[in-house]
Design an enzyme around this catalytic site. Structure first.
Site, PDB file in Angstrom:
ATOM      1  N   ASP A  67       0.821  -1.211   0.000  1.00  0.00           N
ATOM      2  CA  ASP A  67       0.000   0.000   0.000  1.00  0.00           C
ATOM      3  C   ASP A  67       0.852   1.257   0.000  1.00  0.00           C
ATOM      4  O   ASP A  67       2.075   1.201   0.144  1.00  0.00           O
ATOM      5  CB  ASP A  67      -0.969  -0.004   1.200  1.00  0.00           C
ATOM      6  CG  ASP A  67      -0.286  -0.349   2.524  1.00  0.00           C
ATOM      7  OD1 ASP A  67       0.950  -0.262   2.600  1.00  0.00           O
ATOM      8  OD2 ASP A  67      -0.994  -0.697   3.473  1.00  0.00           O
ATOM      9  N   ASN A 136      -7.554  -2.478  14.187  1.00  0.00           N
ATOM     10  CA  ASN A 136      -8.949  -2.788  13.824  1.00  0.00           C
ATOM     11  C   ASN A 136      -9.034  -3.987  12.884  1.00  0.00           C
ATOM     12  O   ASN A 136     -10.074  -4.251  12.298  1.00  0.00           O
ATOM     13  CB  ASN A 136      -9.615  -1.558  13.196  1.00  0.00           C
ATOM     14  CG  ASN A 136      -8.939  -1.114  11.900  1.00  0.00           C
ATOM     15  OD1 ASN A 136      -7.998  -1.755  11.436  1.00  0.00           O
ATOM     16  ND2 ASN A 136      -9.416  -0.025  11.326  1.00  0.00           N
ATOM     17  N   HIS A 138      -7.260  -4.357  10.070  1.00  0.00           N
ATOM     18  CA  HIS A 138      -7.008  -4.123   8.653  1.00  0.00           C
ATOM     19  C   HIS A 138      -5.733  -4.825   8.199  1.00  0.00           C
ATOM     20  O   HIS A 138      -4.801  -5.024   8.974  1.00  0.00           O
ATOM     21  CB  HIS A 138      -7.035  -2.627   8.290  1.00  0.00           C
ATOM     22  CG  HIS A 138      -5.872  -1.790   8.712  1.00  0.00           C
ATOM     23  ND1 HIS A 138      -6.013  -0.502   9.179  1.00  0.00           N
ATOM     24  CD2 HIS A 138      -4.534  -2.025   8.714  1.00  0.00           C
ATOM     25  CE1 HIS A 138      -4.831   0.004   9.438  1.00  0.00           C
ATOM     26  NE2 HIS A 138      -3.912  -0.895   9.170  1.00  0.00           N
ATOM     27  N   GLU A 143      -9.666  -1.590   5.190  1.00  0.00           N
ATOM     28  CA  GLU A 143     -10.324  -1.305   6.457  1.00  0.00           C
ATOM     29  C   GLU A 143     -11.546  -2.208   6.640  1.00  0.00           C
ATOM     30  O   GLU A 143     -12.026  -2.814   5.665  1.00  0.00           O
ATOM     31  CB  GLU A 143     -10.766   0.167   6.475  1.00  0.00           C
ATOM     32  CG  GLU A 143      -9.617   1.165   6.297  1.00  0.00           C
ATOM     33  CD  GLU A 143      -8.796   1.381   7.570  1.00  0.00           C
ATOM     34  OE1 GLU A 143      -8.846   0.541   8.490  1.00  0.00           O
ATOM     35  OE2 GLU A 143      -8.113   2.417   7.642  1.00  0.00           O
TER      36      GLU A 143
HETATM   37  C1  GLP Z   1      -0.370   0.455   8.557  1.00  0.00           C
HETATM   38  C2  GLP Z   1      -0.261  -0.324   7.228  1.00  0.00           C
HETATM   39  C3  GLP Z   1      -0.449  -1.778   7.442  1.00  0.00           C
HETATM   40  C4  GLP Z   1       0.215  -2.170   8.744  1.00  0.00           C
HETATM   41  C5  GLP Z   1      -0.542  -1.588   9.890  1.00  0.00           C
HETATM   42  C6  GLP Z   1       0.099  -1.783  11.244  1.00  0.00           C
HETATM   43  O1  GLP Z   1      -1.075   1.600   8.477  1.00  0.00           O
HETATM   44  N1  GLP Z   1      -1.080   0.112   6.166  1.00  0.00           N
HETATM   45  O2  GLP Z   1       0.050  -2.492   6.333  1.00  0.00           O
HETATM   46  O3  GLP Z   1       0.241  -3.550   8.875  1.00  0.00           O
HETATM   47  O4  GLP Z   1      -0.905  -0.257   9.646  1.00  0.00           O
HETATM   48  O5  GLP Z   1       1.203  -0.950  11.441  1.00  0.00           O
HETATM   49  P1  GLP Z   1       2.244  -1.160  12.619  1.00  0.00           P
HETATM   50  O6  GLP Z   1       3.129  -2.291  12.219  1.00  0.00           O
HETATM   51  O7  GLP Z   1       3.010   0.146  12.690  1.00  0.00           O
HETATM   52  O8  GLP Z   1       1.473  -1.443  13.834  1.00  0.00           O
END
Ligand code: GLP
Length: 254
Positions: A67, A136, A138, A143
């Site tokens: 992403d 959440n 995702h 989402e």
């Molecule tokens: C982000 C990304 C995800 C990621 C998630 C958790 O916003 N889009 O791909 O897995 O949120 O992030 P973190 O590893 O910093 O908790």
């Protein structure tokens, strides 16, 4: 789903990097799906260490990132393109033309997503997809409520994701409200998936993904329908699974 429960973050990174390197040794033309966020940073660090120590040659690897924010300039300090350069691509010899990240500067997002999907197909599909998980549930930026049949697309980020990620921006109001993300179906087409989760903040999402119903309200729950998923969890992320982690995983994958 297979659950690997380790004690701490370094072991999550060690385990994930070892799995990827084992696959790469068998197949140097590996197609990797990559993730950003704080969780995979140590995984990239470990891959770079092994690359340097063992003088590995990653020139056969092709990558597709999950992403990117939208809109955002590639050069923005918080773009995922920049993150990937800093943590991985600047340190290894993957040719630039084999690196694919959804373009946060694209004028036509539909066209950009189609081009990205076609690239994955042309590469023969993703061999190993690395995933994190949002609080959440995702995956990527899919989402809650995202259709399971979705391909890469433009999404409006939820208030909770904006809140979780805006702390990384010098001025939190600068955080983009949209993103481009691989769709759920795109992720599910990967041959193998490694999901990394660390800390108690992820424990409820992990519990629901593993032990709750498969529902679009909890995007990660779809992973139970994939034939080859490994969750690598530290103690905190696994803390709500109860004692029988392996049993729960085996039961829920049936
Ligand atoms: C982000 C990304 C995800 C990621 C998630 C958790 O916003 N889009 O791909 O897995 O949120 O992030 P973190 O590893 O910093 O908790």
């Amino acid at each position: 789903m297979k659950v690997v429960k380790v004690e701490k973050y370094e072991e999550v990174c060690e385990h994930a990097s070892e799995m990827v390197l084992t696959a790469w040794k068998q197949h140097p033309q590996l197609v990797l799906g990559l993730a950003t966020g704080s969780t995979p940073i140590g995984f990239y660090r470990r891959l770079v260490e092994r690359y340097l120590q063992e003088r590995l040659d990653f020139s056969g690897i092709t990558t597709f990132n999950l992403d990117e924010y939208y809109p955002i300039k590639r050069s923005h300090p918080q773009s995922f393109a920049r993150f990937m350069k800093e943590h991985f691509f600047d340190h290894v010899n993957i040719p630039a033309e084999q690196i694919h990240i959804l373009n946060g500067e694209a004028l036509d997002t539909g066209e950009e997503c189609s081009r990205f999907e076609a690239g994955i197909d042309a590469a023969g599909g993703v061999d190993i997809q690395i995933l994190g998980i949002g609080r959440n549930g995702h995956i990527g930026f899919n989402e809650p409520g995202t259709p399971f049949g979705s391909r890469s697309h433009l999404v409006a980020l939820t208030a909770s994701t904006i809140q979780a990620n805006s702390r990384f921006f010098a001025d939190p109001s600068e955080m983009p409200r949209h993103a481009l993300t691989m769709g759920i179906q795109t992720i599910m087409k990967s041959k193998k998936i490694l999901l990394l989760a660390v800390g108690e903040g992820k424990a409820e999402a992990i519990r629901l993904a593993l032990q709750g119903p498969v529902t679009e309200a909890m995007p990660a729950s779809i992973l139970k329908r994939h034939p080859d998923v490994t969750l690598i969890l530290d103690r905190g992320a696994a803390s709500l699974l109860g004692g029988g982690v392996q049993d729960a995983a085996a039961r829920d994958s049936q």
